[in-house]
Scaffold this motif. Structure first.
Motif, PDB file in Angstrom:
ATOM      1  N   SER A  63       0.832  -1.209   0.000  1.00  0.00           N
ATOM      2  CA  SER A  63       0.000   0.000   0.000  1.00  0.00           C
ATOM      3  C   SER A  63       0.863   1.254   0.000  1.00  0.00           C
ATOM      4  O   SER A  63       0.585   2.225  -0.712  1.00  0.00           O
ATOM      5  CB  SER A  63      -0.926   0.014   1.215  1.00  0.00           C
ATOM      6  OG  SER A  63      -1.867  -1.024   1.153  1.00  0.00           O
ATOM      7  N   ARG A  64       1.918   1.246   0.815  1.00  0.00           N
ATOM      8  CA  ARG A  64       2.785   2.412   0.902  1.00  0.00           C
ATOM      9  C   ARG A  64       3.573   2.625  -0.390  1.00  0.00           C
ATOM     10  O   ARG A  64       3.811   3.761  -0.810  1.00  0.00           O
ATOM     11  CB  ARG A  64       3.725   2.268   2.103  1.00  0.00           C
ATOM     12  CG  ARG A  64       2.986   2.358   3.427  1.00  0.00           C
ATOM     13  CD  ARG A  64       3.883   2.144   4.633  1.00  0.00           C
ATOM     14  NE  ARG A  64       4.896   3.174   4.781  1.00  0.00           N
ATOM     15  CZ  ARG A  64       5.715   3.262   5.824  1.00  0.00           C
ATOM     16  NH1 ARG A  64       5.612   2.379   6.814  1.00  0.00           N
ATOM     17  NH2 ARG A  64       6.618   4.209   5.887  1.00  0.00           N
ATOM     18  N   VAL A  65       3.967   1.526  -1.021  1.00  0.00           N
ATOM     19  CA  VAL A  65       4.678   1.631  -2.299  1.00  0.00           C
ATOM     20  C   VAL A  65       3.766   2.241  -3.363  1.00  0.00           C
ATOM     21  O   VAL A  65       4.153   3.164  -4.089  1.00  0.00           O
ATOM     22  CB  VAL A  65       5.181   0.241  -2.744  1.00  0.00           C
ATOM     23  CG1 VAL A  65       5.662   0.286  -4.198  1.00  0.00           C
ATOM     24  CG2 VAL A  65       6.304  -0.239  -1.831  1.00  0.00           C
ATOM     25  N   THR A  66       2.535   1.732  -3.440  1.00  0.00           N
ATOM     26  CA  THR A  66       1.590   2.251  -4.430  1.00  0.00           C
ATOM     27  C   THR A  66       1.253   3.713  -4.151  1.00  0.00           C
ATOM     28  O   THR A  66       1.138   4.523  -5.076  1.00  0.00           O
ATOM     29  CB  THR A  66       0.315   1.386  -4.440  1.00  0.00           C
ATOM     30  OG1 THR A  66       0.652   0.095  -4.946  1.00  0.00           O
ATOM     31  CG2 THR A  66      -0.774   1.998  -5.306  1.00  0.00           C
ATOM     32  N   GLU A  67       1.115   4.064  -2.882  1.00  0.00           N
ATOM     33  CA  GLU A  67       0.823   5.457  -2.532  1.00  0.00           C
ATOM     34  C   GLU A  67       1.990   6.367  -2.916  1.00  0.00           C
ATOM     35  O   GLU A  67       1.786   7.461  -3.436  1.00  0.00           O
ATOM     36  CB  GLU A  67       0.547   5.564  -1.036  1.00  0.00           C
ATOM     37  CG  GLU A  67       0.206   6.969  -0.583  1.00  0.00           C
ATOM     38  CD  GLU A  67      -0.060   7.057   0.908  1.00  0.00           C
ATOM     39  OE1 GLU A  67      -0.335   8.161   1.393  1.00  0.00           O
ATOM     40  OE2 GLU A  67       0.012   6.014   1.595  1.00  0.00           O
ATOM     41  N   ARG A  68       3.201   5.912  -2.688  1.00  0.00           N
ATOM     42  CA  ARG A  68       4.370   6.759  -2.968  1.00  0.00           C
ATOM     43  C   ARG A  68       4.602   6.942  -4.466  1.00  0.00           C
ATOM     44  O   ARG A  68       4.872   8.055  -4.938  1.00  0.00           O
ATOM     45  CB  ARG A  68       5.616   6.140  -2.333  1.00  0.00           C
ATOM     46  CG  ARG A  68       6.906   6.943  -2.583  1.00  0.00           C
ATOM     47  CD  ARG A  68       8.098   6.233  -1.978  1.00  0.00           C
ATOM     48  NE  ARG A  68       9.328   6.960  -2.222  1.00  0.00           N
ATOM     49  CZ  ARG A  68      10.073   7.545  -1.297  1.00  0.00           C
ATOM     50  NH1 ARG A  68       9.687   7.528  -0.050  1.00  0.00           N
ATOM     51  NH2 ARG A  68      11.195   8.155  -1.611  1.00  0.00           N
ATOM     52  N   TYR A  69       4.492   5.849  -5.230  1.00  0.00           N
ATOM     53  CA  TYR A  69       4.862   5.910  -6.640  1.00  0.00           C
ATOM     54  C   TYR A  69       3.671   6.024  -7.581  1.00  0.00           C
ATOM     55  O   TYR A  69       3.857   6.251  -8.787  1.00  0.00           O
ATOM     56  CB  TYR A  69       5.702   4.685  -7.013  1.00  0.00           C
ATOM     57  CG  TYR A  69       7.046   4.668  -6.324  1.00  0.00           C
ATOM     58  CD1 TYR A  69       8.101   5.446  -6.793  1.00  0.00           C
ATOM     59  CD2 TYR A  69       7.251   3.915  -5.179  1.00  0.00           C
ATOM     60  CE1 TYR A  69       9.328   5.453  -6.151  1.00  0.00           C
ATOM     61  CE2 TYR A  69       8.476   3.906  -4.526  1.00  0.00           C
ATOM     62  CZ  TYR A  69       9.508   4.677  -5.015  1.00  0.00           C
ATOM     63  OH  TYR A  69      10.719   4.695  -4.375  1.00  0.00           O
ATOM     64  N   GLY A  70       2.452   5.850  -7.070  1.00  0.00           N
ATOM     65  CA  GLY A  70       1.272   5.940  -7.920  1.00  0.00           C
ATOM     66  C   GLY A  70       1.181   4.820  -8.934  1.00  0.00           C
ATOM     67  O   GLY A  70       0.579   4.979  -9.999  1.00  0.00           O
ATOM     68  N   LEU A  71       1.785   3.661  -8.621  1.00  0.00           N
ATOM     69  CA  LEU A  71       1.805   2.505  -9.516  1.00  0.00           C
ATOM     70  C   LEU A  71       1.292   1.269  -8.785  1.00  0.00           C
ATOM     71  O   LEU A  71       1.446   1.154  -7.568  1.00  0.00           O
ATOM     72  CB  LEU A  71       3.231   2.225 -10.007  1.00  0.00           C
ATOM     73  CG  LEU A  71       3.936   3.323 -10.805  1.00  0.00           C
ATOM     74  CD1 LEU A  71       5.374   2.930 -11.072  1.00  0.00           C
ATOM     75  CD2 LEU A  71       3.203   3.597 -12.110  1.00  0.00           C
ATOM     76  N   PRO A  72       0.702   0.314  -9.519  1.00  0.00           N
ATOM     77  CA  PRO A  72       0.361  -0.966  -8.881  1.00  0.00           C
ATOM     78  C   PRO A  72       1.640  -1.624  -8.363  1.00  0.00           C
ATOM     79  O   PRO A  72       2.719  -1.476  -8.967  1.00  0.00           O
ATOM     80  CB  PRO A  72      -0.255  -1.786 -10.020  1.00  0.00           C
ATOM     81  CG  PRO A  72      -0.652  -0.786 -11.058  1.00  0.00           C
ATOM     82  CD  PRO A  72       0.331   0.344 -10.942  1.00  0.00           C
ATOM     83  N   SER A  73       1.522  -2.346  -7.265  1.00  0.00           N
ATOM     84  CA  SER A  73       2.702  -3.006  -6.713  1.00  0.00           C
ATOM     85  C   SER A  73       2.319  -4.369  -6.146  1.00  0.00           C
ATOM     86  O   SER A  73       1.204  -4.559  -5.655  1.00  0.00           O
ATOM     87  CB  SER A  73       3.354  -2.150  -5.625  1.00  0.00           C
ATOM     88  OG  SER A  73       2.514  -2.048  -4.492  1.00  0.00           O
ATOM     89  N   ILE A  74       3.263  -5.293  -6.230  1.00  0.00           N
ATOM     90  CA  ILE A  74       3.096  -6.631  -5.655  1.00  0.00           C
ATOM     91  C   ILE A  74       4.396  -6.989  -4.958  1.00  0.00           C
ATOM     92  O   ILE A  74       5.478  -6.947  -5.567  1.00  0.00           O
ATOM     93  CB  ILE A  74       2.771  -7.676  -6.734  1.00  0.00           C
ATOM     94  CG1 ILE A  74       1.418  -7.366  -7.388  1.00  0.00           C
ATOM     95  CG2 ILE A  74       2.752  -9.085  -6.140  1.00  0.00           C
ATOM     96  CD1 ILE A  74       1.111  -8.202  -8.594  1.00  0.00           C
ATOM     97  N   LEU A  75       4.298  -7.320  -3.684  1.00  0.00           N
ATOM     98  CA  LEU A  75       5.456  -7.755  -2.916  1.00  0.00           C
ATOM     99  C   LEU A  75       5.300  -9.234  -2.598  1.00  0.00           C
ATOM    100  O   LEU A  75       4.232  -9.673  -2.165  1.00  0.00           O
ATOM    101  CB  LEU A  75       5.600  -6.954  -1.623  1.00  0.00           C
ATOM    102  CG  LEU A  75       6.412  -5.658  -1.725  1.00  0.00           C
ATOM    103  CD1 LEU A  75       5.757  -4.670  -2.664  1.00  0.00           C
ATOM    104  CD2 LEU A  75       6.591  -5.023  -0.346  1.00  0.00           C
ATOM    105  N   VAL A  76       6.362  -9.987  -2.820  1.00  0.00           N
ATOM    106  CA  VAL A  76       6.336 -11.438  -2.619  1.00  0.00           C
ATOM    107  C   VAL A  76       7.387 -11.807  -1.578  1.00  0.00           C
ATOM    108  O   VAL A  76       8.540 -11.367  -1.667  1.00  0.00           O
ATOM    109  CB  VAL A  76       6.616 -12.191  -3.932  1.00  0.00           C
ATOM    110  CG1 VAL A  76       6.604 -13.702  -3.697  1.00  0.00           C
ATOM    111  CG2 VAL A  76       5.586 -11.808  -4.998  1.00  0.00           C
TER     112      VAL A  76
END
Length: 723
Positions: A396-409
């Motif tokens: 969530s924080r990654v997507t909020e910061r960069y404005g891109l979809p993100s997936i962490l595995v």
């Protein structure tokens, strides 16, 4: 695609910019018929309530009706099988998910069935050892305990193989869920899910706990023979608080049925709280009743308070330890036991925060170093040391910061199967994206903006390539620009306690599809800008005309804002009531801010004019371009003070603000020529580190420098006279 970050300028969208005469007449009619403020009437109109009747039905919730639960497909089959289990005293196990929706769903159904005399227990898989959803291993455990009936809540819709396996062991399954369905439904006795393609239930946006609520309402009506109204009222009285918490935490749309149930649940929590909820609120405040009465009023239970304060603590149990801790909080009626559990949840949440911050820092560093922002719209990261109970929050924080979809595995434990969590943005349905890549995954499920998955280590590179290929096809350039929407433009004069109280009274509960209103304020003057909370947050005092207002910009460090006293700014904000020490004041909570558009355009014009004059064009005396000795002295004094105070790098805007604060009227064009002359005459070391930002260092000079020898100054004077 340029690399975005948390400081990337967002696109501001005003929902209402110009109001037609027809709209003005409708807004006036709404205002007069309902006796509300012009702002609220305009806000209701902008949200689609164009007549007094429509607006009245919304604010009084007259349009929010609870649908007939018997419209849910398989609801009769589910009731009959549960009734049979009660009659035969069979062992029932409620199988739930480990998030707040799952925990509240488990608690609601457990309490209801227990009250009916059922022999019932619950099972929530451990996130670390078992992962999401129904598993064969868990079914084996439940079989050895003599389980006759499994009822899944907030999970199970994709567990076709597991349900079939349970059948071979003589265990029946009733599935209740709200996630997207696959083509084949599980071979359960009943599958209750409003998303079933053949389900006629009109409202599809129930949370998992919402589906459970509909199940017990229907069961109560069939079991007791009482009227539907009586049964619903009784179930709301007993369980609406839990349904509200789960619905809010799962970010379900707060409209129609959800809005009505959440509103009732919030009201119940304000008046008569469940022992566990009361204990958790007390643990959060960390104060005795005596201290609370002296220093702080009781917190108002809102969707925001639940979503941002209570839900993270309830979620932390399933992320770090066991979700059963949160279930026990809701089940207990012992105040001392509740207090102990609540304190444990707060401690677990602190552990979660530490782990979250560690992973977030590592993720940001990896993204800056490794991610291909030009070609890959989806950020996919993996690591062997990340706690997979926390990666969803970090995503969530990654997507909020960069404005891109993100997936962490996370391949925690160096295993060959990674568990992933993802977040998306408007414009890309993450559940659909995972389905398109399903042949590269072992397991997946979720919603439009949030989903989970399991993936083999060897398949991860292919998955990363495929989901980015999907995103390049489905994500528009416009969707990649972070957007903030504002409902209305207001002036500071309109920002008072009356308006804040009116919004709270008529529009709550807020949530998805009934969001907290966001307003715009343009060209407000910054009077004060103060770091608070150890520098993590910023408080601003703003002036608009003769009115002063206070604004809080949470999680934004003052020094990174590049905003200075005396400047004018535009801001987007929500209007809050700050309650502290028994006092209530109006407070603006900033969503985004920027230098005032008017001033920004003026600065662009000045920069263009500076380049023209520096290139040799003549200019009028009234443009005030040529500096005099007092101008040089004022600028040098400010630079020397800042450098000696430890600040050697600042922008022309910050210097201009410092000069304005000192009472010096030096325009940006003149200021930039002063910098050029200082550099020319070697009075100061000046290095432009980036556009409009300079690093200064002082020269040791025993004699005075004759500025009249400056060629730049001479040329300026010549062109001023020549014009």
């Amino acid at each position: 695609m340029n690399k975005p970050n948390e400081h990337t300028a967002k696109r501001w969208v005003l929902k209402i910019e110009e109001i037609s005469q027809t709209a003005e007449n409708a807004i006036k009619a709404i205002r007069e018929a309902l006796g509300i403020s012009p702002v609220l009437a305009k806000l209701l109109y902008s949200r689609g309530y164009h007549t007094p009747d429509a607006a009245r039905r919304f604010i009084r919730m007259e349009s929010e009706l609870l649908c007939d639960p018997f419209m849910l497909a398989d609801i009769d089959k589910a009731i009959d099988r549960i009734r049979e289990a009660l009659d035969k005293n069979e062992r029932i196990v409620i199988y739930g998910d480990y998030d707040v929706d799952g925990v509240t769903a488990v608690s609601t159904l457990y309490l209801y069935l227990k009250a009916k005399g059922a022999r019932v227990d619950y099972y929530i898989p451990n996130r670390v050892g078992e992962g999401y959803g129904v598993s064969v291993g868990a079914i084996d455990k439940l079989s050895t305990l003599g389980t006759d009936l499994i009822i899944t809540v907030d999970t199970g819709i994709t567990a076709a193989e597991e349900v079939a396996y349970a059948q071979t062991l003589g265990i029946d399954t009733v599935v209740t869920d709200h996630h997207e369905c696959r083509t084949a439904l599980p071979p359960a006795v009943a599958v209750v899910n409003p998303h079933r393609p053949d389900c006629p239930y009109p409202f599809k946006e129930l949370a998992g706990v919402g589906v459970v609520f509909k199940l017990i309402c229907a069961f109560e009506e069939r079991y007791t023979g009482d009227s539907r109204r009586e049964c619903v009222a009784r179930m709301c009285q007993e369980y609406a608080d839990l349904v509200a918490i789960g619905t809010i935490a799962d970010v379900m749309p707060i409209k129609e049925e959800n809005r009505l149930i959440v509103s009732y649940g919030l009201g119940r929590m304000e008046k008569a709280r469940r022992v566990g909820i009361s204990a958790l609120i007390s643990a959060v405040t960390g104060q005795t009743e005596q201290a609370k009465s002296r220093y702080k009023s009781e917190p108002k239970i809102t969707t925001g308070y639940i979503g941002y304060t209570l839900a993270p603590r309830l979620n932390a149990a399933g992320r770090i330890r066991s979700a059963g801790i949160a279930v026990e909080l809701f089940l207990t009626s012992d105040p001392e036991r509740a207090k102990s559990i609540a304190e444990e949840l707060c401690e677990v949440n602190r552990e979660r925060q530490v782990e979250e911050n560690r992973i977030t820092a590592a993720a940001f560093e990896r993204i800056e170093r490794e991610h291909d922002f030009v070609h890959d719209p989806v950020i996919v990261l993996d690591d062997d040391s990340w706690h997979h109970g926390v990666i969803g929050i970090v995503s969530s924080r990654v997507t909020e910061r960069y404005g891109l979809p993100s997936i962490l595995v996370s391949f925690e434990g160096s295993g060959d199967v990674g568990k992933g969590s993802g977040r998306s943005i408007k414009g890309m349905n993450l559940a659909a994206a995972l389905q398109a890549c399903s042949d590269t995954l072992l397991k997946y499920g979720g919603h439009e903006l949030a989903a989970g998955l399991s993936v083999a280590r060897e398949s991860l590179p292919v998955f990363r390539a495929r989901i980015n290929e999907y995103a390049r096809t489905h994500l528009s350039d416009e969707a990649l620009v972070p957007t903030v929407e504002a409902d209305l433009v207001l002036s500071a004069e309109e920002l008072d306690m009356s308006l804040a109280a009116e919004l709270r009274r008529y529009l709550e509960p807020y949530g998805t599809e009934n969001p907290l209103p966001v307003f715009a304020l343009f060209s407000a003057t910054v009077e004060e800008i103060v770091p608070v909370g150890g520098g993590k947050h910023t408080r601003l005092v703003l002036r608009d005309g003769d009115k002063h207002v206070t604004a809080m910009y949470f999680s934004h460090e003052t020094e990174k804002l590049d905003i200075y006293p005396g400047e004018k700014i535009d801001l987007l904000f929500s209007l809050d009531i700050n309650e502290w020490a028994g006092k209530r004041t109006v407070q603006l909570t900033v969503r985004d801010l920027r230098p005032a558009e008017r001033e920004r355009l003026a600065a662009e014009r000045e920069e263009k004019r500076f380049q023209e004059i520096a290139g040799g064009e003549a200019f009028r005396t009234e443009e005030h371009v040529v500096p005099d000795r007092e101008d040089f002295a004022a600028v040098y004094t400010v630079i020397r003070r800042l450098v000696r105070g430890g600040t050697d790098t600042f922008s022309t805007r910050s210097m201009h603000a410092q000069l304005c604060a000192a009472g010096c009227d030096i325009g940006l064009i003149k200021l930039k020529f002063i910098f050029s002359i200082f550099r020319e005459m070697n009075i100061l070391g000046i290095e432009e580190t980036e556009k409009e930002t300079y690093r200064f260092h002082l020269r040791f000079n025993t004699g005075k420098t004759d500025l009249e020898k400056s060629n730049i100054l001479k040329q300026l004077r010549l062109r001023e006279r020549r014009y």
